[in-house]
Each structure stands twice: as C-alpha cells, then as structure tokens.
Scaffold this motif. Structure first.
Motif, mmCIF file in Angstrom:
data_model
loop_
_atom_site.group_PDB
_atom_site.id
_atom_site.type_symbol
_atom_site.label_atom_id
_atom_site.label_comp_id
_atom_site.label_asym_id
_atom_site.label_seq_id
_atom_site.Cartn_x
_atom_site.Cartn_y
_atom_site.Cartn_z
ATOM 1 N N VAL A 86 59.989 -1.189 -37.074
ATOM 2 C CA VAL A 86 58.961 -2.374 -37.624
ATOM 3 C C VAL A 86 57.936 -2.960 -38.581
ATOM 4 C CG1 VAL A 86 58.678 -5.097 -36.870
ATOM 5 C CG2 VAL A 86 60.731 -3.991 -35.793
ATOM 6 N N CYS A 87 56.906 -1.366 -37.824
ATOM 7 C CA CYS A 87 55.418 -1.282 -38.468
ATOM 8 C C CYS A 87 56.287 -0.773 -39.672
ATOM 9 C CB CYS A 87 55.410 -0.196 -37.766
ATOM 10 S SG CYS A 87 53.196 -0.135 -37.854
ATOM 11 N N GLU A 88 57.071 -0.115 -40.368
ATOM 12 C CA GLU A 88 57.094 0.027 -41.889
ATOM 13 C C GLU A 88 57.504 -0.774 -42.269
ATOM 14 O OE1 GLU A 88 55.675 2.679 -42.746
ATOM 15 O OE2 GLU A 88 55.010 3.657 -40.913
ATOM 16 N N ALA A 89 58.470 -1.643 -42.079
ATOM 17 C CA ALA A 89 58.492 -3.576 -42.678
ATOM 18 C C ALA A 89 57.549 -4.222 -42.564
ATOM 19 C CB ALA A 89 60.218 -3.702 -41.850
ATOM 20 N N GLY A 90 56.980 -3.812 -41.456
ATOM 21 C CA GLY A 90 55.230 -4.698 -42.107
ATOM 22 C C GLY A 90 54.620 -4.437 -42.324
ATOM 23 N N LYS A 91 54.109 -3.313 -42.816
ATOM 24 C CA LYS A 91 53.676 -3.108 -44.020
ATOM 25 C C LYS A 91 53.588 -3.290 -44.951
ATOM 26 C CE LYS A 91 51.252 1.137 -40.975
ATOM 27 N NZ LYS A 91 52.117 2.206 -41.278
ATOM 28 N N LEU A 92 54.997 -3.109 -45.478
ATOM 29 C CA LEU A 92 55.884 -3.761 -47.265
ATOM 30 C C LEU A 92 55.829 -4.913 -46.887
ATOM 31 C CD1 LEU A 92 59.031 -1.494 -46.743
ATOM 32 C CD2 LEU A 92 57.053 -1.435 -48.405
ATOM 33 N N LEU A 93 55.438 -5.889 -46.093
ATOM 34 C CA LEU A 93 55.638 -7.559 -45.987
ATOM 35 C C LEU A 93 54.407 -8.064 -46.146
ATOM 36 C CD1 LEU A 93 58.469 -8.341 -44.230
ATOM 37 C CD2 LEU A 93 58.156 -8.689 -46.412
ATOM 38 N N GLY A 94 52.998 -7.269 -45.765
ATOM 39 C CA GLY A 94 51.745 -7.435 -45.342
ATOM 40 C C GLY A 94 51.593 -8.313 -43.790
ATOM 41 N N ILE A 95 52.288 -8.284 -43.306
ATOM 42 C CA ILE A 95 52.119 -8.656 -41.658
ATOM 43 C C ILE A 95 52.969 -7.518 -40.749
ATOM 44 C CG2 ILE A 95 53.886 -10.040 -40.014
ATOM 45 C CD1 ILE A 95 55.571 -11.491 -42.278
ATOM 46 N N GLU A 96 51.185 -7.136 -40.477
ATOM 47 C CA GLU A 96 50.574 -6.087 -39.319
ATOM 48 C C GLU A 96 51.185 -6.266 -37.847
ATOM 49 O OE1 GLU A 96 46.598 -4.099 -37.315
ATOM 50 O OE2 GLU A 96 47.093 -6.011 -38.142
ATOM 51 N N LEU A 97 52.240 -5.415 -37.546
ATOM 52 C CA LEU A 97 52.886 -5.235 -36.550
ATOM 53 C C LEU A 97 51.586 -4.441 -35.338
ATOM 54 C CD1 LEU A 97 54.732 -5.202 -34.030
ATOM 55 C CD2 LEU A 97 55.165 -3.063 -34.433
ATOM 56 N N PHE A 98 51.216 -5.914 -34.749
ATOM 57 C CA PHE A 98 49.559 -5.392 -33.525
ATOM 58 C C PHE A 98 50.512 -4.698 -32.692
ATOM 59 C CE2 PHE A 98 46.640 -7.156 -30.528
ATOM 60 C CZ PHE A 98 45.261 -6.912 -31.274
ATOM 61 N N ASP A 99 51.049 -5.035 -31.869
ATOM 62 C CA ASP A 99 51.298 -4.594 -31.281
ATOM 63 C C ASP A 99 53.220 -5.126 -30.718
ATOM 64 O OD1 ASP A 99 51.383 -2.670 -29.026
ATOM 65 O OD2 ASP A 99 49.126 -4.000 -27.965
ATOM 66 N N HIS A 100 53.625 -3.753 -29.549
ATOM 67 C CA HIS A 100 54.745 -3.884 -28.934
ATOM 68 C C HIS A 100 54.702 -3.648 -27.558
ATOM 69 C CE1 HIS A 100 59.160 -3.007 -28.764
ATOM 70 N NE2 HIS A 100 58.921 -3.944 -27.582
ATOM 71 N N LEU A 101 54.402 -4.492 -26.722
ATOM 72 C CA LEU A 101 54.555 -5.001 -25.109
ATOM 73 C C LEU A 101 56.071 -4.701 -24.463
ATOM 74 C CD1 LEU A 101 51.757 -7.660 -24.728
ATOM 75 C CD2 LEU A 101 51.190 -4.981 -25.399
ATOM 76 N N ILE A 102 55.918 -3.649 -23.655
ATOM 77 C CA ILE A 102 56.913 -3.571 -22.635
ATOM 78 C C ILE A 102 56.179 -4.455 -21.225
ATOM 79 C CG2 ILE A 102 58.730 -2.333 -21.391
ATOM 80 C CD1 ILE A 102 58.888 0.006 -23.496
ATOM 81 N N ILE A 103 57.272 -5.451 -20.690
ATOM 82 C CA ILE A 103 56.759 -6.073 -18.909
ATOM 83 C C ILE A 103 57.776 -5.819 -18.530
ATOM 84 C CG2 ILE A 103 56.490 -8.064 -18.226
ATOM 85 C CD1 ILE A 103 54.390 -7.920 -21.111
ATOM 86 N N GLY A 104 57.048 -4.908 -17.210
ATOM 87 C CA GLY A 104 57.686 -4.705 -16.568
ATOM 88 C C GLY A 104 57.689 -5.680 -14.872
ATOM 89 N N ASN A 105 57.090 -5.268 -14.115
ATOM 90 C CA ASN A 105 57.763 -5.875 -12.712
ATOM 91 C C ASN A 105 55.897 -6.292 -12.732
ATOM 92 O OD1 ASN A 105 57.881 -7.327 -10.421
ATOM 93 N ND2 ASN A 105 57.999 -5.501 -8.920
ATOM 94 N N MET A 106 55.269 -7.293 -13.062
ATOM 95 C CA MET A 106 54.061 -7.853 -13.004
ATOM 96 C C MET A 106 53.088 -6.893 -13.368
ATOM 97 S SD MET A 106 54.345 -10.700 -12.491
ATOM 98 C CE MET A 106 52.721 -11.531 -12.175
ATOM 99 N N ASN A 107 53.321 -5.835 -15.151
ATOM 100 C CA ASN A 107 52.519 -5.089 -15.354
ATOM 101 C C ASN A 107 53.166 -4.760 -16.627
ATOM 102 O OD1 ASN A 107 55.007 -3.731 -14.447
ATOM 103 N ND2 ASN A 107 53.906 -2.119 -13.233
ATOM 104 N N TYR A 108 52.682 -3.811 -17.429
ATOM 105 C CA TYR A 108 52.862 -3.932 -18.529
ATOM 106 C C TYR A 108 52.997 -2.555 -19.674
ATOM 107 C CZ TYR A 108 48.239 -4.237 -20.879
ATOM 108 O OH TYR A 108 47.090 -4.382 -20.550
ATOM 109 N N LEU A 109 53.040 -2.403 -20.390
ATOM 110 C CA LEU A 109 52.282 -1.372 -21.274
ATOM 111 C C LEU A 109 52.508 -1.644 -22.722
ATOM 112 C CD1 LEU A 109 52.852 2.112 -21.751
ATOM 113 C CD2 LEU A 109 54.466 2.143 -22.954
ATOM 114 N N SER A 110 51.583 -1.315 -24.122
ATOM 115 C CA SER A 110 51.316 -1.771 -25.173
ATOM 116 C C SER A 110 51.169 -0.364 -25.815
ATOM 117 C CB SER A 110 49.703 -1.512 -25.238
ATOM 118 O OG SER A 110 49.286 -1.604 -26.142
#
Length: 237
Positions: free
Chosen positions: A206-230
């Motif tokens: 997704v990040c590479e495809a976004g570069k081609l289209l000029g739309i940045e993938l700012f982040d991808h977050l994984i949500i757990g049990n009231m916590n998260y990973l960036s």
C-alpha cells in the motif's frame, strides 16, 4: 387459578420494591448512580419465567467468563445473546444496537476537521468501538493537506485470522474522498499487537502504491484490547 402462577411468568422491575427499581433510582439519583446491571435491566425491561430483569442482566454480564461485564457484552452478537433465558430476538437486537451506539458515541469528539497529529490520537478514534469485535475489520481514515480528518470508511470485514488488504480498493476510496494522505486501521480480536507477515507485506504494498498515486500512507495501526501498535513507529513504514 393456582397460587404459584406468578412464578411461571416473566417478572418485571415492578416486582422489585420501589426503592430498588432502576427506573426510580435513575430518576432520583441520575444514570451515573446505577450499576451496569441496573442500566442493562432498564433496556431489557423484563426477565424470563420466574426471573426478574435485573437477574437476566447479571446473566448477560457474565455470559463470557473470559470477559466478564460490559467488555464481554459488547463482544456478543444477537445470536449469542439469545442463548440467555429471557432474551429473545427483539431484546437481543436492542442490546446489540445499544452497544453499537456506544461505540459511535465514543467517536463523536473526533469530528470532521480534527487534526490527527499522532498515532495515539488516531488510535483513540477506534479504541472503544473495536474492542468487542470478533472479526478483523479494516478501516481507512482520509486526511487533507493539514492532517485533518475529512472522512473514514470501513473497507473489509475478514475472518477471525485475517483481513485482506487490496491496495486498489483502498486508493479508490481515498481518491473519491479527496484524501492527500491516509491512515489504515485494523483490529486483532485476540488482543495481540504483533503484526503478522501479511500485515507487514500488505502495508508495504500500500505504501509503494501510494507513492505512485501521490497519496501518502501516513500510518497503519493495529488495535488490540484498548491498546495499539503503530507500524510507522515500529519501523515497518
């Protein structure tokens, strides 16, 4: 008429002493003074045969031993709720609707135009509503040039183990929404924050495809049990 006929009928909150009825307690003391079971009893109104609404409420809050209380309740769908004596189709649908409303209410502070300057702020948008999900869901948050939220949408509902990420679907949605950058968010029903190999590989695609289209993938977050990973903070983007 048999003297014990009342024991074969559904008991309502009117069968409680007046000072113990949730309706009256709410009117007198406010909703904040009521327990989870009392608030739930107001929604379900009556119990099963020989059981008061408050007893049915306690049963609902303890249906899942792993997640007692409201945390377990929001994880249940209508089919599971109906397994409790006294909860039929209509009551199960009402309870599921209330849980969904609670999740939506939790997102109200994040109105359109809210600047999402950090992963924690973006994660907070979904933390409560994704807490009870039993399947993975993939959502996209669309941002303008200043990092302000201009829209969001659920893209997929996957299995318990995986939610497939198709860059084409992601960027069609982003282009239609006029996004300059995007944040992807998906949950792990297990509560684990460890990204799978598929999570990492699809994020990079997704990040590479976004570069081609000029739309940045700012982040991808994984949500757990009231916590998260960036994934950006973890170095995968």
């Amino acid at each position: 008429m048999p003297q014990n006929i009342k024991n074969t009928q559904a008991l309502t909150m009117k069968d409680l002493p007046k000072e113990e009825r949730p309706y009256e307690r709410l009117e007198k003391y406010g909703a904040g003074a009521l327990s989870d079971a009392e608030l739930l009893a107001i929604i379900i109104r009556s119990g099963a045969q020989g059981r008061k609404a408050i007893d049915t409420a306690y049963a609902l809050l303890n249906i899942d031993e792993r997640y007692p209380g409201l945390e377990g309740l929001v994880r249940l769908r209508a089919d599971s709720l109906k397994k409790i004596s006294g909860i039929g189709r209509v009551k199960a649908i009402q309870i599921e609707a209330v849980c969904e409303l609670a999740g939506r209410i939790s997102r109200i502070p994040f109105s359109r135009g809210q600047i999402l300057e950090s992963p924690s702020k973006a994660a907070s948008y979904y933390m409560t509503s994704m807490r009870g999900l039993t399947q993975e869901e993939l959502h996209i948050m669309m941002l303008d040039t200043g990092g302000a939220l201009i829209g969001e949408q659920r893209l997929t509902v996957g299995t318990v183990n995986a939610s497939l990420i198709d860059p084409r679907d992601i960027f069609i949605c982003a282009l239609r929404g006029g996004a300059v950058s995007i944040i992807l968010v998906h949950n792990h029903p297990s509560g684990s924050l460890t990204p799978s190999r598929q999570d990492i590989e699809s994020t990079r695609r997704v990040c590479e495809a976004g570069k081609l289209l000029g739309i940045e993938l700012f982040d991808h977050l994984i949500i757990g049990n009231m916590n998260y990973l960036s994934l950006r903070e973890a170095g995968y983007i």
